[in-house]
Scaffold this active site. Structure first.
Site, PDB file in Angstrom:
ATOM      1  N   HIS A 130     -22.132 -31.027 -81.823  1.00 38.84           N
ATOM      2  CA  HIS A 130     -22.430 -31.444 -80.455  1.00 38.84           C
ATOM      3  C   HIS A 130     -22.799 -30.206 -79.650  1.00 38.84           C
ATOM      4  O   HIS A 130     -22.371 -29.095 -79.940  1.00 38.84           O
ATOM      5  CB  HIS A 130     -21.179 -32.114 -79.874  1.00 38.84           C
ATOM      6  CG  HIS A 130     -21.383 -32.810 -78.573  1.00 38.84           C
ATOM      7  ND1 HIS A 130     -21.436 -32.134 -77.368  1.00 38.84           N
ATOM      8  CD2 HIS A 130     -21.513 -34.129 -78.262  1.00 38.84           C
ATOM      9  CE1 HIS A 130     -21.597 -32.992 -76.382  1.00 38.84           C
ATOM     10  NE2 HIS A 130     -21.648 -34.214 -76.899  1.00 38.84           N
ATOM     11  N   ASP A 207     -13.675 -29.790 -83.519  1.00 38.37           N
ATOM     12  CA  ASP A 207     -14.092 -30.681 -82.433  1.00 38.37           C
ATOM     13  C   ASP A 207     -13.623 -32.080 -82.811  1.00 38.37           C
ATOM     14  O   ASP A 207     -14.217 -32.744 -83.652  1.00 38.37           O
ATOM     15  CB  ASP A 207     -15.615 -30.635 -82.272  1.00 38.37           C
ATOM     16  CG  ASP A 207     -16.140 -31.607 -81.218  1.00 38.37           C
ATOM     17  OD1 ASP A 207     -15.357 -32.448 -80.729  1.00 38.37           O
ATOM     18  OD2 ASP A 207     -17.348 -31.551 -80.901  1.00 38.37           O
ATOM     19  N   GLN A 210     -14.435 -37.245 -81.550  1.00 35.38           N
ATOM     20  CA  GLN A 210     -14.639 -38.561 -82.151  1.00 35.38           C
ATOM     21  C   GLN A 210     -13.568 -38.929 -83.162  1.00 35.38           C
ATOM     22  O   GLN A 210     -13.543 -40.069 -83.639  1.00 35.38           O
ATOM     23  CB  GLN A 210     -16.017 -38.605 -82.834  1.00 35.38           C
ATOM     24  CG  GLN A 210     -17.198 -38.357 -81.918  1.00 35.38           C
ATOM     25  CD  GLN A 210     -17.342 -39.420 -80.839  1.00 35.38           C
ATOM     26  OE1 GLN A 210     -16.896 -40.555 -81.006  1.00 35.38           O
ATOM     27  NE2 GLN A 210     -17.981 -39.061 -79.736  1.00 35.38           N
ATOM     28  N   LYS A 233     -12.519 -40.872 -74.194  1.00 37.43           N
ATOM     29  CA  LYS A 233     -12.947 -41.511 -75.433  1.00 37.43           C
ATOM     30  C   LYS A 233     -11.784 -42.192 -76.159  1.00 37.43           C
ATOM     31  O   LYS A 233     -11.978 -42.781 -77.215  1.00 37.43           O
ATOM     32  CB  LYS A 233     -13.600 -40.478 -76.362  1.00 37.43           C
ATOM     33  CG  LYS A 233     -14.857 -39.818 -75.798  1.00 37.43           C
ATOM     34  CD  LYS A 233     -15.437 -38.827 -76.785  1.00 37.43           C
ATOM     35  CE  LYS A 233     -16.549 -37.986 -76.178  1.00 37.43           C
ATOM     36  NZ  LYS A 233     -17.745 -38.762 -75.837  1.00 37.43           N
ATOM     37  N   CYS A 372     -26.629 -35.574 -77.441  1.00 40.07           N
ATOM     38  CA  CYS A 372     -26.212 -34.168 -77.338  1.00 40.07           C
ATOM     39  C   CYS A 372     -26.196 -33.490 -78.703  1.00 40.07           C
ATOM     40  O   CYS A 372     -25.349 -32.622 -78.980  1.00 40.07           O
ATOM     41  CB  CYS A 372     -24.855 -34.042 -76.663  1.00 40.07           C
ATOM     42  SG  CYS A 372     -24.861 -34.540 -74.930  1.00 40.07           S
TER      43      CYS A 372
END
Length: 414
Positions: A130, A207, A210, A233, A372
């Site tokens: 991202h 990261d 998600q 999220k 992104c």
């Protein structure tokens, strides 16, 4: 959609906590919300927690002796403990609240990277990163003279781990990898990447934007040095993100922002810094957001993250299978039974933005664009893609509505 042996969630019961899902859009069509990788919806208990804060104990934290300030301070501190527990961290000292994943990435890149990187040093990312990590390390590398390298993506959407073994060397100071790709849905082998990084005395940054919302994540099992994720999220409010960091690393790092609350003693000549995690939370912090995120974590834990993952895998595989019924639909990433809750695709002859507009006319909300991940889309050879992403309240019937709307778009453009 009732609970079955294949699906451990009582989705219809869960949907009762999300009144927005009953909203009618597009001339009376019931909303089908499939943009969860962008922002999830917020259940009533989390909304109630926000309202309760403002109605009962709205005050600044760590700055007042009065009762409201004390109550707010305790709730805010407890929120750090609760979120830390959710990802397996050792208490609030290892959990910094930020605005979002992007700020968490920037915090490490600037607070650690500007001091530790120099010419000859390397930062290794992946081609599926991202912009939150890719752009950030790119800019820090320009300031420090370090080099950024990218682990390539295979034709079937996986990381090339043979290339990773070669690219991560003794010159590598940081490996930053997305856990679940927000475009391809690829679930990366983060524990294996951590082992490779640590074998070369490199730090490893995950990261988790998600992954933390959608599956069990334990920072000790991964052996991550840093982990970033966002509240919005994972059923929480916007405006709050989280940075997990191993305590000894956070203690060694200089602050990223300066001002009130992050200090211990200030004179006209010098300042000293507050204890963790407050040393990285300058100014009035994200109090209400932190309290609400802790409530969201409770909600997810009550359901069980293993159950959330199982439901999403079933829904995603079903969506993948339905969309592959069409020869003119191109899906990016791994097979449907080996991905996170994201399906990015294009229909031949239909721009992703046009497809999204037509789906919107059918009450179906998806994301269209580069998500992104512009460099990844360059690798894929497409300027944009449509992306449907699923969460614990989505149903197979909503997937059917998505497919029917895609079929309508095919008819229009053919």
């Amino acid at each position: 959609m009732e609970q079955t042996e294949q699906d451990p969630l009582d989705v219809e019961r869960i949907r009762e906590d999300f009144p927005i899902l009953e909203r009618e859009v597009a001339d009376g069509r019931q909303l089908v919300y499939l943009d969860n990788a962008g922002t999830s919806q917020t259940p009533e208990p989390v909304v109630d927690a926000i309202a309760d804060y403002y109605r009962r104990y709205n005050a600044n934290v760590h700055r007042g002796i009065h009762e409201l300030s004390q109550e707010a301070s305790v709730a805010y501190e407890d929120a750090h403990d609760r979120v830390a527990e959710f990802v397996g961290a050792d208490g609030r000292e290892e959990m910094v609240f930020t605005k979002n994943t992007t700020e968490a990435e920037n915090l490490v890149a600037f607070a650690w990277g500007l001091n530790e990187l120099g010419p000859g040093d390397e930062v290794v990312l992946t081609q599926m990163e991202h912009h939150a990590s890719l752009v950030t390390w790119q800019q820090v590398a320009k300031k420090t003279g370090a080099e950024v390298k990218y682990i390539p993506v295979t034709d079937d959407g996986y990381l090339d781990m043979d290339a990773a073994e070669e690219m991560i060397t003794d010159d590598t100071e940081m490996v930053n990898a997305v856990h679940v790709s927000n475009t391809l849905g690829t679930v990366n082998p983060v524990s294996e990447l951590a082992d490779i990084a640590h074998d070369h005395d490199s730090l490893f940054f995950v990261d988790g934007a998600q992954s933390v919302p959608t599956r069990p994540v334990d920072v000790k099992e991964i052996d991550a040095d840093f982990l970033a994720f966002s509240g919005h999220k994972m059923l929480g409010p916007t405006g709050i993100g989280c940075l997990y960091g191993k305590r000894h690393l956070l203690e060694e790092m200089e602050p990223y922002l300066y001002g009130g609350m992050m200090i211990k003693k200030v004179t006209f000549e010098e300042s000293t810094w507050n204890d963790l995690p407050w040393k990285f939370e300058a100014g009035t912090p994200v109090i209400e957001q932190g309290v609400a995120l802790a409530e969201a974590v409770d909600y997810l834990d009550d359901i069980g993250m293993e159950n959330v993952q199982a439901h999403e895998e079933a829904i995603t595989e079903y969506a993948y299978d339905r969309l592959t019924e069409y020869d003119d639909v191109d899906i990016y990433g791994p097979p449907g039974d080996d991905r996170g809750a994201v399906v990015a695709f294009n229909v031949d002859g239909v721009h992703a933005h046009d497809l999204s507009s037509i789906l919107n006319d059918h009450g179906v909300a998806i994301r269209a664009g580069d998500h992104c991940t512009q460099p990844l889309h360059d690798v894929l050879g497409v300027p944009a893609s449509a992306r449907a992403s699923f969460y614990l309240y989505n149903t197979r019937e909503e997937v059917d509505a998505l497919v029917e709307a895609v079929d309508a778009a095919r008819d229009i453009f053919n």
